[in-house]
Design a protein around this motif. Structure first.
Motif, mmCIF file in Angstrom:
data_model
loop_
_atom_site.group_PDB
_atom_site.id
_atom_site.type_symbol
_atom_site.label_atom_id
_atom_site.label_comp_id
_atom_site.label_asym_id
_atom_site.label_seq_id
_atom_site.Cartn_x
_atom_site.Cartn_y
_atom_site.Cartn_z
ATOM 1 N N LEU A 190 0.798 -1.236 0.000
ATOM 2 C CA LEU A 190 0.000 0.000 0.000
ATOM 3 C C LEU A 190 0.824 1.276 0.000
ATOM 4 C CD1 LEU A 190 -2.715 -1.108 2.620
ATOM 5 C CD2 LEU A 190 -2.833 -1.230 0.120
ATOM 6 N N GLY A 191 2.135 1.134 0.128
ATOM 7 C CA GLY A 191 2.986 2.317 0.108
ATOM 8 C C GLY A 191 3.358 2.771 1.516
ATOM 9 N N GLN A 192 4.320 3.685 1.563
ATOM 10 C CA GLN A 192 4.836 4.196 2.838
ATOM 11 C C GLN A 192 4.303 5.613 3.060
ATOM 12 O OE1 GLN A 192 8.620 2.792 1.063
ATOM 13 N NE2 GLN A 192 9.353 2.729 3.189
ATOM 14 N N ASN A 193 3.247 5.724 3.803
ATOM 15 C CA ASN A 193 2.617 7.025 4.070
ATOM 16 C C ASN A 193 1.835 6.948 5.370
ATOM 17 O OD1 ASN A 193 -0.237 6.139 3.395
ATOM 18 N ND2 ASN A 193 0.799 5.711 1.430
ATOM 19 N N PRO A 194 1.382 8.087 5.889
ATOM 20 C CA PRO A 194 0.669 8.096 7.173
ATOM 21 C C PRO A 194 -0.562 7.193 7.188
ATOM 22 C CG PRO A 194 1.324 10.323 6.610
ATOM 23 C CD PRO A 194 1.640 9.466 5.411
ATOM 24 N N ILE A 195 -1.245 7.070 6.069
ATOM 25 C CA ILE A 195 -2.453 6.241 6.023
ATOM 26 C C ILE A 195 -2.097 4.768 6.240
ATOM 27 C CG2 ILE A 195 -4.424 5.495 4.642
ATOM 28 C CD1 ILE A 195 -4.539 8.397 5.538
ATOM 29 N N THR A 196 -1.068 4.304 5.552
ATOM 30 C CA THR A 196 -0.677 2.893 5.705
ATOM 31 C C THR A 196 -0.113 2.620 7.105
ATOM 32 O OG1 THR A 196 1.487 3.394 4.715
ATOM 33 C CG2 THR A 196 -0.237 2.557 3.253
ATOM 34 N N PHE A 197 0.522 3.654 7.687
ATOM 35 C CA PHE A 197 1.005 3.496 9.062
ATOM 36 C C PHE A 197 -0.182 3.338 10.014
ATOM 37 C CE2 PHE A 197 2.613 5.401 13.125
ATOM 38 C CZ PHE A 197 3.514 4.387 13.423
ATOM 39 N N ALA A 198 -1.245 4.083 9.771
ATOM 40 C CA ALA A 198 -2.459 3.961 10.584
ATOM 41 C C ALA A 198 -3.071 2.568 10.427
ATOM 42 C CB ALA A 198 -3.468 5.035 10.178
ATOM 43 N N ILE A 199 -3.049 2.063 9.184
ATOM 44 C CA ILE A 199 -3.570 0.710 8.947
ATOM 45 C C ILE A 199 -2.739 -0.318 9.721
ATOM 46 C CG2 ILE A 199 -3.875 -1.094 7.184
ATOM 47 C CD1 ILE A 199 -4.477 1.179 5.181
ATOM 48 N N PHE A 200 -1.416 -0.122 9.689
ATOM 49 C CA PHE A 200 -0.529 -1.006 10.446
ATOM 50 C C PHE A 200 -0.906 -1.014 11.929
ATOM 51 C CE2 PHE A 200 3.099 -0.732 13.399
ATOM 52 C CZ PHE A 200 3.520 -2.052 13.380
ATOM 53 N N LEU A 201 -1.096 0.186 12.495
ATOM 54 C CA LEU A 201 -1.427 0.293 13.915
ATOM 55 C C LEU A 201 -2.773 -0.366 14.234
ATOM 56 C CD1 LEU A 201 -0.308 3.959 14.701
ATOM 57 C CD2 LEU A 201 0.874 1.845 15.309
ATOM 58 N N LEU A 202 -3.746 -0.185 13.329
ATOM 59 C CA LEU A 202 -5.074 -0.766 13.542
ATOM 60 C C LEU A 202 -5.036 -2.294 13.567
ATOM 61 C CD1 LEU A 202 -7.304 1.557 11.312
ATOM 62 C CD2 LEU A 202 -7.376 1.341 13.812
ATOM 63 N N ILE A 203 -4.068 -2.856 12.857
ATOM 64 C CA ILE A 203 -3.915 -4.320 12.840
ATOM 65 C C ILE A 203 -3.015 -4.791 13.983
ATOM 66 C CG2 ILE A 203 -3.063 -6.298 11.518
ATOM 67 C CD1 ILE A 203 -3.729 -4.714 8.968
ATOM 68 N N PHE A 204 -1.888 -4.068 14.162
ATOM 69 C CA PHE A 204 -0.862 -4.526 15.095
ATOM 70 C C PHE A 204 -1.278 -4.410 16.569
ATOM 71 C CE2 PHE A 204 2.983 -3.554 17.676
ATOM 72 C CZ PHE A 204 3.570 -4.802 17.603
ATOM 73 N N ILE A 205 -1.848 -3.281 16.947
ATOM 74 C CA ILE A 205 -2.192 -3.062 18.358
ATOM 75 C C ILE A 205 -3.165 -4.124 18.880
ATOM 76 C CG2 ILE A 205 -3.298 -1.475 19.997
ATOM 77 C CD1 ILE A 205 -2.044 0.830 18.419
ATOM 78 N N PRO A 206 -4.242 -4.447 18.157
ATOM 79 C CA PRO A 206 -5.103 -5.541 18.630
ATOM 80 C C PRO A 206 -4.379 -6.887 18.706
ATOM 81 C CG PRO A 206 -6.259 -4.206 17.010
ATOM 82 C CD PRO A 206 -4.834 -3.773 16.988
ATOM 83 N N LEU A 207 -3.397 -7.101 17.812
ATOM 84 C CA LEU A 207 -2.639 -8.358 17.844
ATOM 85 C C LEU A 207 -1.837 -8.484 19.142
ATOM 86 C CD1 LEU A 207 -1.260 -8.766 14.198
ATOM 87 C CD2 LEU A 207 -2.988 -10.179 15.342
ATOM 88 N N THR A 208 -1.255 -7.361 19.594
ATOM 89 C CA THR A 208 -0.471 -7.414 20.844
ATOM 90 C C THR A 208 -1.367 -7.763 22.028
ATOM 91 O OG1 THR A 208 -0.741 -5.033 21.271
ATOM 92 C CG2 THR A 208 1.189 -5.726 19.990
ATOM 93 N N SER A 209 -2.603 -7.296 21.974
ATOM 94 C CA SER A 209 -3.550 -7.621 23.041
ATOM 95 C C SER A 209 -3.991 -9.076 22.952
ATOM 96 C CB SER A 209 -4.765 -6.691 22.956
ATOM 97 O OG SER A 209 -5.708 -7.004 23.949
ATOM 98 N N LYS A 210 -4.280 -9.529 21.747
ATOM 99 C CA LYS A 210 -4.748 -10.900 21.546
ATOM 100 C C LYS A 210 -3.702 -11.921 21.973
ATOM 101 C CE LYS A 210 -6.556 -14.063 18.036
ATOM 102 N NZ LYS A 210 -6.943 -14.244 16.625
ATOM 103 N N PHE A 211 -2.443 -11.661 21.619
ATOM 104 C CA PHE A 211 -1.364 -12.607 21.931
ATOM 105 C C PHE A 211 -0.671 -12.288 23.259
ATOM 106 C CE2 PHE A 211 -1.530 -12.876 17.201
ATOM 107 C CZ PHE A 211 -1.940 -14.201 17.122
ATOM 108 N N ASN A 212 -1.206 -11.299 23.994
ATOM 109 C CA ASN A 212 -0.678 -10.943 25.316
ATOM 110 C C ASN A 212 0.803 -10.563 25.268
ATOM 111 O OD1 ASN A 212 -1.047 -10.495 28.054
ATOM 112 N ND2 ASN A 212 -0.433 -12.562 28.626
ATOM 113 N N ILE A 213 1.143 -9.721 24.306
ATOM 114 C CA ILE A 213 2.530 -9.274 24.159
ATOM 115 C C ILE A 213 2.594 -7.747 24.163
ATOM 116 C CG2 ILE A 213 3.401 -11.326 22.970
ATOM 117 C CD1 ILE A 213 2.910 -9.898 20.304
#
Length: 330
Positions: free
Chosen positions: A73-96
């Motif tokens: 999707l490219g390197q820009n603020p929007i894709t960084f937001a998408i990354f955060l929306l996916i990554f942050i819940p993953l840290t909670s789900k996997f307790n990390i």
């Protein structure tokens, strides 16, 4: 050598070593390795092991997730937001969750990098492993706290003796020492600290699952709650009987035998004899007498609980041969 156990000292040394090693490998953003090392310093070995593992897993997930998203999707603020929306819940789900912040920092490196290739993967992995690795070595140096445990144990046992002796005197004098409340408050604070220290000792023994330190302090804490119940009875004592003097004498006997090696068997047998003697005595003649005698009996029942808690603790460690720190008295 005590300074080697100091958290501030370990943080500063770990950060410095991590920065030097990262620079030796020509790592970009080497200072982040130093920051990760600081964040990974913990106060117990088990906690350090868990935090270090979670941080490594979180960082690895973040690196490869970032590259996947940014390449597509490219390197820009929007894709960084998408990354955060996916990554942050993953840290909670996997307790990390401990690794979330360092992992997001690594992701920002990839966000502003030029071409995303194996160089950047290796660079971010090096930052992670150097920071966590150096901290893990530093975390091996932990104070044993066993001498502090022994000091806590001695203080608690001495305080219990003093309190019970005071109770024995109060039974027949209807007075409570002014300093008894101070002793109780100081003891309660020390017990809280001692329990925390016991958990730290257990958490610093990676290969030893022995829970003696925790079990001992929890046993003493339960006894303290019973002691508070014993004290509460004095609000209702206002008459003396032959039983009062007998219980006062027994309370002094309990106080004199408070020590970690006592299995309380003799005291419990003495208590049973005392109860049998009470049954043979004349019944109370008035309601006030009946209420006070009943309160005395409840005091004695609580004293029995105090002793049984200790006996069960001793029998537990004797039957399972968990520890050779004490020998049960015959």
């Amino acid at each position: 050598m005590k300074y080697i156990y100091n958290l501030a000292f370990k943080m500063s040394i770990s950060a410095t070593i991590a920065l030097v090693i990262a620079n030796l490998f020509n790592v970009q953003y080497a200072t982040v390795a130093a920051v990760i090392a600081i964040l990974s310093i913990q106060d117990t070995k088990k906690k350090a092991l868990i935090v270090g593992r979670n941080r490594v897993v979180a960082c690895i997930i973040a690196i490869f997730l970032s590259i996947g998203i940014f390449k597509i999707l490219g390197q820009n603020p929007i894709t960084f937001a998408i990354f955060l929306l996916i990554f942050i819940p993953l840290t909670s789900k996997f307790n990390i969750a401990e690794g979330m912040v360092p992992a997001v920092v690594l992701s920002t490196h990839l966000l502003i990098a030029g071409e995303l290739n194996s160089y950047w993967i290796i660079n971010e992995l090096l930052i992670t492993f150097i920071g966590v690795g150096i901290a893990s070595i530093a975390n091996l140096f932990m104070p044993s706290l066993r001498s502090e445990f022994n000091e806590d144990k001695e203080y608690i046992e001495k305080s219990y003796k003093i309190i019970l002796y005071k109770m024995a005197n109060s039974l027949v004098s209807y007075t409570v020492d002014i300093d008894e409340e101070i002793i109780m408050n100081e003891l309660e604070n020390r017990l809280t600290e001692a329990v925390n220290r016991a958990y730290k000792i257990a958490s610093n023994n990676l290969l030893n699952t022995d829970s003696y330190y925790i079990d001992y302090m929890n046993m003493r804490k339960i006894q303290f709650d019973i002691i508070k119940k014993l004290r509460s009875h004095f609000e209702k004592f206002y008459m003396s009987f032959e039983q009062t003097f007998m219980i006062s004498k027994f309370t002094k006997s309990v106080a004199s035998q408070i020590k970690d090696t006592n299995d309380c068997l003799d005291l419990l047998e003495e208590l049973e004899v005392l109860k049998e003697d009470f049954k043979q005595m004349a019944l109370p003649k008035t309601r006030e007498e009946f209420e006070n005698r009943a309160q005395l009996l409840q005091f004695l029942n609580d004293m029995e609980d105090l002793l049984r808690i200790k006996r069960n603790f001793i029998l537990n460690y004797s039957s399972e041969n968990k520890r050779d720190k004490f020998t049960i008295k015959s």
